[in-house]
Design a protein around this motif. Sequence first.
Motif, PDB file in Angstrom:
ATOM      1  N   ILE A  35      12.023   7.142 -18.673  1.00  0.00           N
ATOM      2  CA  ILE A  35      11.974   8.047 -17.530  1.00  0.00           C
ATOM      3  C   ILE A  35      11.828   9.475 -18.042  1.00  0.00           C
ATOM      4  N   ALA A  36      10.942  10.201 -17.420  1.00  0.00           N
ATOM      5  CA  ALA A  36      10.708  11.590 -17.800  1.00  0.00           C
ATOM      6  C   ALA A  36      11.833  12.468 -17.257  1.00  0.00           C
ATOM      7  N   PRO A  37      11.990  13.660 -17.792  1.00  0.00           N
ATOM      8  CA  PRO A  37      12.992  14.584 -17.278  1.00  0.00           C
ATOM      9  C   PRO A  37      12.827  14.793 -15.775  1.00  0.00           C
ATOM     10  N   GLY A  38      13.928  14.917 -15.076  1.00  0.00           N
ATOM     11  CA  GLY A  38      13.888  15.100 -13.627  1.00  0.00           C
ATOM     12  C   GLY A  38      13.867  13.794 -12.866  1.00  0.00           C
ATOM     13  N   GLY A  39      13.991  12.661 -13.574  1.00  0.00           N
ATOM     14  CA  GLY A  39      14.050  11.368 -12.913  1.00  0.00           C
ATOM     15  C   GLY A  39      12.699  10.779 -12.528  1.00  0.00           C
ATOM     16  N   GLN A  40      11.621  11.413 -12.937  1.00  0.00           N
ATOM     17  CA  GLN A  40      10.290  10.890 -12.619  1.00  0.00           C
ATOM     18  C   GLN A  40       9.956   9.736 -13.567  1.00  0.00           C
ATOM     19  N   ALA A  41       9.067   8.861 -13.102  1.00  0.00           N
ATOM     20  CA  ALA A  41       8.635   7.754 -13.956  1.00  0.00           C
ATOM     21  C   ALA A  41       7.989   8.324 -15.216  1.00  0.00           C
ATOM     22  N   GLY A  42       8.205   7.645 -16.324  1.00  0.00           N
ATOM     23  CA  GLY A  42       7.696   8.123 -17.601  1.00  0.00           C
ATOM     24  C   GLY A  42       6.205   7.931 -17.778  1.00  0.00           C
ATOM     25  N   THR A  43       5.701   8.451 -18.864  1.00  0.00           N
ATOM     26  CA  THR A  43       4.275   8.447 -19.155  1.00  0.00           C
ATOM     27  C   THR A  43       3.707   7.042 -19.250  1.00  0.00           C
ATOM     28  N   VAL A  44       4.422   6.113 -19.878  1.00  0.00           N
ATOM     29  CA  VAL A  44       3.912   4.753 -20.043  1.00  0.00           C
ATOM     30  C   VAL A  44       3.780   4.074 -18.679  1.00  0.00           C
ATOM     31  N   PHE A  45       4.768   4.245 -17.809  1.00  0.00           N
ATOM     32  CA  PHE A  45       4.692   3.677 -16.463  1.00  0.00           C
ATOM     33  C   PHE A  45       3.520   4.279 -15.705  1.00  0.00           C
ATOM     34  N   GLU A  46       3.380   5.593 -15.788  1.00  0.00           N
ATOM     35  CA  GLU A  46       2.279   6.271 -15.092  1.00  0.00           C
ATOM     36  C   GLU A  46       0.923   5.804 -15.626  1.00  0.00           C
ATOM     37  N   LEU A  47       0.810   5.609 -16.922  1.00  0.00           N
ATOM     38  CA  LEU A  47      -0.438   5.152 -17.522  1.00  0.00           C
ATOM     39  C   LEU A  47      -0.809   3.760 -17.018  1.00  0.00           C
ATOM     40  N   ASP A  48       0.166   2.858 -16.957  1.00  0.00           N
ATOM     41  CA  ASP A  48      -0.086   1.487 -16.517  1.00  0.00           C
ATOM     42  C   ASP A  48      -0.313   1.379 -15.012  1.00  0.00           C
ATOM     43  N   ASN A  49      -0.026   2.429 -14.268  1.00  0.00           N
ATOM     44  CA  ASN A  49      -0.167   2.361 -12.811  1.00  0.00           C
ATOM     45  C   ASN A  49      -1.136   3.402 -12.266  1.00  0.00           C
ATOM     46  N   ARG A  50      -1.974   3.940 -13.129  1.00  0.00           N
ATOM     47  CA  ARG A  50      -2.953   4.940 -12.699  1.00  0.00           C
ATOM     48  C   ARG A  50      -3.976   4.307 -11.770  1.00  0.00           C
ATOM     49  N   GLY A  51      -4.442   5.087 -10.827  1.00  0.00           N
ATOM     50  CA  GLY A  51      -5.516   4.652  -9.946  1.00  0.00           C
ATOM     51  C   GLY A  51      -5.129   3.629  -8.904  1.00  0.00           C
ATOM     52  N   LYS A  52      -3.826   3.400  -8.718  1.00  0.00           N
ATOM     53  CA  LYS A  52      -3.374   2.376  -7.781  1.00  0.00           C
ATOM     54  C   LYS A  52      -2.692   3.005  -6.579  1.00  0.00           C
ATOM     55  N   ARG A  53      -2.715   2.257  -5.500  1.00  0.00           N
ATOM     56  CA  ARG A  53      -1.861   2.576  -4.368  1.00  0.00           C
ATOM     57  C   ARG A  53      -0.653   1.658  -4.477  1.00  0.00           C
ATOM     58  N   SER A  54       0.448   2.035  -3.864  1.00  0.00           N
ATOM     59  CA  SER A  54       1.662   1.234  -3.976  1.00  0.00           C
ATOM     60  C   SER A  54       2.304   1.064  -2.607  1.00  0.00           C
ATOM     61  N   ILE A  55       2.846  -0.120  -2.369  1.00  0.00           N
ATOM     62  CA  ILE A  55       3.554  -0.402  -1.137  1.00  0.00           C
ATOM     63  C   ILE A  55       4.765  -1.270  -1.468  1.00  0.00           C
ATOM     64  N   VAL A  56       5.837  -1.075  -0.719  1.00  0.00           N
ATOM     65  CA  VAL A  56       7.033  -1.888  -0.898  1.00  0.00           C
ATOM     66  C   VAL A  56       7.018  -3.007   0.122  1.00  0.00           C
ATOM     67  N   VAL A  57       7.183  -4.246  -0.350  1.00  0.00           N
ATOM     68  CA  VAL A  57       7.263  -5.413   0.507  1.00  0.00           C
ATOM     69  C   VAL A  57       8.358  -6.305  -0.047  1.00  0.00           C
ATOM     70  N   ASP A  58       9.275  -6.737   0.822  1.00  0.00           N
ATOM     71  CA  ASP A  58      10.334  -7.665   0.422  1.00  0.00           C
ATOM     72  C   ASP A  58       9.806  -9.069   0.627  1.00  0.00           C
ATOM     73  N   LEU A  59       9.302  -9.679  -0.425  1.00  0.00           N
ATOM     74  CA  LEU A  59       8.691 -11.002  -0.340  1.00  0.00           C
ATOM     75  C   LEU A  59       9.728 -12.110  -0.143  1.00  0.00           C
ATOM     76  N   GLU A  60      11.009 -11.767  -0.242  1.00  0.00           N
ATOM     77  CA  GLU A  60      12.058 -12.756  -0.022  1.00  0.00           C
ATOM     78  C   GLU A  60      12.458 -12.853   1.437  1.00  0.00           C
ATOM     79  N   GLN A  61      11.927 -11.972   2.275  1.00  0.00           N
ATOM     80  CA  GLN A  61      12.225 -11.973   3.697  1.00  0.00           C
ATOM     81  C   GLN A  61      10.969 -12.378   4.467  1.00  0.00           C
ATOM     82  N   ALA A  62      11.116 -13.261   5.432  1.00  0.00           N
ATOM     83  CA  ALA A  62       9.972 -13.701   6.227  1.00  0.00           C
ATOM     84  C   ALA A  62       9.292 -12.534   6.938  1.00  0.00           C
ATOM     85  N   GLU A  63      10.076 -11.517   7.304  1.00  0.00           N
ATOM     86  CA  GLU A  63       9.538 -10.370   8.031  1.00  0.00           C
ATOM     87  C   GLU A  63       8.768  -9.415   7.138  1.00  0.00           C
ATOM     88  N   GLY A  64       8.888  -9.543   5.830  1.00  0.00           N
ATOM     89  CA  GLY A  64       8.223  -8.625   4.892  1.00  0.00           C
ATOM     90  C   GLY A  64       9.064  -7.407   4.614  1.00  0.00           C
TER      91      GLY A  64
END
Length: 81
Positions: free
Chosen positions: A51-80
């Motif tokens: 994790i980078a200073p200030g609680g932001q995701a670190g460089t490696v995480f950012e590199l592996d997730n560049r160019g993506k959109r992100s959404i949170v979905v609870d796949l364990e719940q039928a409602e999503g």
Amino acid sequence: MTIRPLDGVRVLELATWIAAPSAAALLADLGADVVKIEPPNGDPFRASGMIAPGGQAGTVFELDNRGKRSIVVDLEQAEGP
């Protein structure tokens, strides 16, 4: 305007950690619309200690997730979310 080989292709990424997210980042580099599906508490890689200073995701995480959109979905719940 540059046309990339995967323009118009949508990829849903359900993976965590490093290998699959970095492969999906390469697909995004080639023009795919990559949507990262994360559980409610986020990708565990976010809290891997890189994790980078200030609680932001670190460089490696950012590199592996560049160019993506992100959404949170609870796949364990039928409602999503």
